[in-house]
Scaffold this motif. Sequence first.
Motif, PDB file in Angstrom:
ATOM      1  N   GLY A 163       1.131  -6.244   1.277  1.00  0.00           N
ATOM      2  CA  GLY A 163       1.479  -7.259   0.437  1.00  0.00           C
ATOM      3  C   GLY A 163       0.695  -8.365   0.513  1.00  0.00           C
ATOM      4  O   GLY A 163       0.901  -9.563  -0.023  1.00  0.00           O
ATOM      5  N   ASN A 164      -0.182  -8.484   1.400  1.00  0.00           N
ATOM      6  CA  ASN A 164      -1.213  -9.746   1.564  1.00  0.00           C
ATOM      7  C   ASN A 164      -2.687  -9.173   0.832  1.00  0.00           C
ATOM      8  O   ASN A 164      -3.625  -9.434   1.334  1.00  0.00           O
ATOM      9  CB  ASN A 164      -1.580  -9.874   3.006  1.00  0.00           C
ATOM     10  CG  ASN A 164      -2.508 -11.136   3.397  1.00  0.00           C
ATOM     11  OD1 ASN A 164      -1.999 -12.092   2.536  1.00  0.00           O
ATOM     12  ND2 ASN A 164      -2.986 -11.006   4.140  1.00  0.00           N
ATOM     13  N   GLY A 165      -2.446  -8.551  -0.216  1.00  0.00           N
ATOM     14  CA  GLY A 165      -3.699  -8.262  -1.002  1.00  0.00           C
ATOM     15  C   GLY A 165      -4.253  -7.059  -0.616  1.00  0.00           C
ATOM     16  O   GLY A 165      -5.364  -6.539  -1.308  1.00  0.00           O
ATOM     17  N   GLY A 166      -3.675  -6.080   0.189  1.00  0.00           N
ATOM     18  CA  GLY A 166      -3.943  -4.990   0.363  1.00  0.00           C
ATOM     19  C   GLY A 166      -3.921  -3.753  -0.590  1.00  0.00           C
ATOM     20  O   GLY A 166      -3.381  -4.134  -1.619  1.00  0.00           O
ATOM     21  N   ALA A 167      -3.949  -2.518  -0.292  1.00  0.00           N
ATOM     22  CA  ALA A 167      -3.587  -1.236  -1.090  1.00  0.00           C
ATOM     23  C   ALA A 167      -3.221  -0.178  -0.053  1.00  0.00           C
ATOM     24  O   ALA A 167      -3.645   0.047   0.827  1.00  0.00           O
ATOM     25  CB  ALA A 167      -4.951  -1.050  -1.755  1.00  0.00           C
ATOM     26  N   GLU A 168      -2.169   0.533  -0.955  1.00  0.00           N
ATOM     27  CA  GLU A 168      -1.470   1.629  -0.266  1.00  0.00           C
ATOM     28  C   GLU A 168      -2.632   3.021  -0.679  1.00  0.00           C
ATOM     29  O   GLU A 168      -3.553   2.829  -1.568  1.00  0.00           O
ATOM     30  CB  GLU A 168      -0.407   2.113  -1.100  1.00  0.00           C
ATOM     31  CG  GLU A 168       0.793   1.113  -1.072  1.00  0.00           C
ATOM     32  CD  GLU A 168       2.128   1.618  -1.781  1.00  0.00           C
ATOM     33  OE1 GLU A 168       1.923   2.608  -2.586  1.00  0.00           O
ATOM     34  OE2 GLU A 168       3.099   1.179  -1.251  1.00  0.00           O
ATOM     35  N   SER A 169      -2.379   3.880   0.286  1.00  0.00           N
ATOM     36  CA  SER A 169      -3.200   4.955   0.239  1.00  0.00           C
ATOM     37  C   SER A 169      -2.256   6.133   0.752  1.00  0.00           C
ATOM     38  O   SER A 169      -0.979   5.984   0.641  1.00  0.00           O
ATOM     39  CB  SER A 169      -4.543   5.021   1.254  1.00  0.00           C
ATOM     40  OG  SER A 169      -5.276   6.147   0.881  1.00  0.00           O
ATOM     41  N   ASP A 170      -2.753   7.342   0.871  1.00  0.00           N
ATOM     42  CA  ASP A 170      -1.924   8.307   1.348  1.00  0.00           C
ATOM     43  C   ASP A 170      -1.600   8.811   2.720  1.00  0.00           C
ATOM     44  O   ASP A 170      -2.451   8.338   3.619  1.00  0.00           O
ATOM     45  CB  ASP A 170      -2.571   9.712   0.467  1.00  0.00           C
ATOM     46  CG  ASP A 170      -2.500   9.658  -1.018  1.00  0.00           C
ATOM     47  OD1 ASP A 170      -1.814   8.910  -1.482  1.00  0.00           O
ATOM     48  OD2 ASP A 170      -3.693  10.087  -1.610  1.00  0.00           O
ATOM     49  N   CYS A 171      -0.595   9.324   2.995  1.00  0.00           N
ATOM     50  CA  CYS A 171      -0.324  10.037   4.536  1.00  0.00           C
ATOM     51  C   CYS A 171      -0.251   8.673   5.496  1.00  0.00           C
ATOM     52  O   CYS A 171      -0.707   9.038   6.747  1.00  0.00           O
ATOM     53  CB  CYS A 171      -1.144  10.911   4.808  1.00  0.00           C
ATOM     54  SG  CYS A 171      -1.557  12.262   3.521  1.00  0.00           S
ATOM     55  N   GLY A 172       0.260   7.573   5.361  1.00  0.00           N
ATOM     56  CA  GLY A 172       0.239   6.614   6.285  1.00  0.00           C
ATOM     57  C   GLY A 172      -0.862   5.779   6.137  1.00  0.00           C
ATOM     58  O   GLY A 172      -0.859   4.822   7.036  1.00  0.00           O
ATOM     59  N   ILE A 223     -10.508  -3.123   5.183  1.00  0.00           N
ATOM     60  CA  ILE A 223     -10.409  -2.333   6.607  1.00  0.00           C
ATOM     61  C   ILE A 223      -9.261  -1.442   6.312  1.00  0.00           C
ATOM     62  O   ILE A 223      -8.145  -1.776   5.958  1.00  0.00           O
ATOM     63  CB  ILE A 223     -10.176  -3.279   7.677  1.00  0.00           C
ATOM     64  CG1 ILE A 223     -11.304  -4.211   7.869  1.00  0.00           C
ATOM     65  CG2 ILE A 223     -10.119  -2.531   9.032  1.00  0.00           C
ATOM     66  CD1 ILE A 223     -12.673  -3.773   8.104  1.00  0.00           C
ATOM     67  N   SER A 224      -9.417  -0.364   6.811  1.00  0.00           N
ATOM     68  CA  SER A 224      -8.407   0.769   6.702  1.00  0.00           C
ATOM     69  C   SER A 224      -7.633   0.751   8.014  1.00  0.00           C
ATOM     70  O   SER A 224      -7.979   0.477   9.298  1.00  0.00           O
ATOM     71  CB  SER A 224      -9.065   2.412   6.620  1.00  0.00           C
ATOM     72  OG  SER A 224      -9.538   2.254   5.320  1.00  0.00           O
ATOM     73  N   TRP A 225      -6.342   1.024   7.811  1.00  0.00           N
ATOM     74  CA  TRP A 225      -5.339   1.153   8.613  1.00  0.00           C
ATOM     75  C   TRP A 225      -4.286   2.583   8.615  1.00  0.00           C
ATOM     76  O   TRP A 225      -3.923   2.789   7.422  1.00  0.00           O
ATOM     77  CB  TRP A 225      -4.288  -0.309   8.571  1.00  0.00           C
ATOM     78  CG  TRP A 225      -4.752  -1.404   8.894  1.00  0.00           C
ATOM     79  CD1 TRP A 225      -5.884  -1.991   7.966  1.00  0.00           C
ATOM     80  CD2 TRP A 225      -4.872  -2.299  10.139  1.00  0.00           C
ATOM     81  NE1 TRP A 225      -6.294  -3.309   8.492  1.00  0.00           N
ATOM     82  CE2 TRP A 225      -5.614  -3.296   9.748  1.00  0.00           C
ATOM     83  CE3 TRP A 225      -4.186  -2.164  11.228  1.00  0.00           C
ATOM     84  CZ2 TRP A 225      -6.179  -4.211  10.756  1.00  0.00           C
ATOM     85  CZ3 TRP A 225      -4.612  -3.052  12.279  1.00  0.00           C
ATOM     86  CH2 TRP A 225      -5.472  -4.023  12.056  1.00  0.00           C
TER      87      TRP A 225
END
Length: 158
Positions: free
Chosen positions: A97-106, A114-116
Motif C-alpha cells: 500500500g506504500n507504492g509496493g507491488a504484490e508478487s507470488d507465494c507471500g 526491496i523484496s519481502w
Amino acid sequence: MKAKNTICIWYDKDAEAAAHFYAATFPDSAVNAIHRAPGDYPSGKKGDVLTVEFTVFGIPCLGLNGGPQIKHTEAFSFQIATDDQAETDRYWNAIVGNGGAESDCGWCKDRWSISWQITPRVLTEALAKGGDEARRAFKAMMGMKKIDVAAIEAARRG
C-alpha cells in the motif's frame, strides 16, 4: 556496541526515506544514524545523504545511496515470520500500500524494489512437517499472492 555484521542495501537516492518507512512499519526497527557525503561522488554531491544506519526487526542495516546503476532482484529479501492473518495483513498492506507491488507465494516488493517475504509461521511449520501435509500446504501456497492463513490451515488438515 556496533554489530560485526551489517546488511548493506544499495538505494538509488532514497535510503533515508526507506529507513524511516521500515522504522515506522516494523517493531524493533529504528533509524540510528544519517551520514552525509564529505565530498562529491559519482551519484551525489557533498552534503547529500550517503549512508543511513538503521535496524529492521533488530537486524542492523546500512542503506547506501549509490545511484541508479545497481538494481534489486529477489536474490535478496527480508523474510518476516508472522503469527496470524492480522499480522500478515498489516505488514503486507503496509509494503504494498506504500507504492509496493504484490508478487507470488507471500512475496512482495516495497517502493524501493526491496523484496519481502511475509510468511506466516503456519506455512513454514507445515513445510517442515514434510509428507502429505507439506505437499498440500505447498500446493495451496502456490496459488496465492498474500498468504491466506485459514487456507493453509485447511490444506494442512487435508
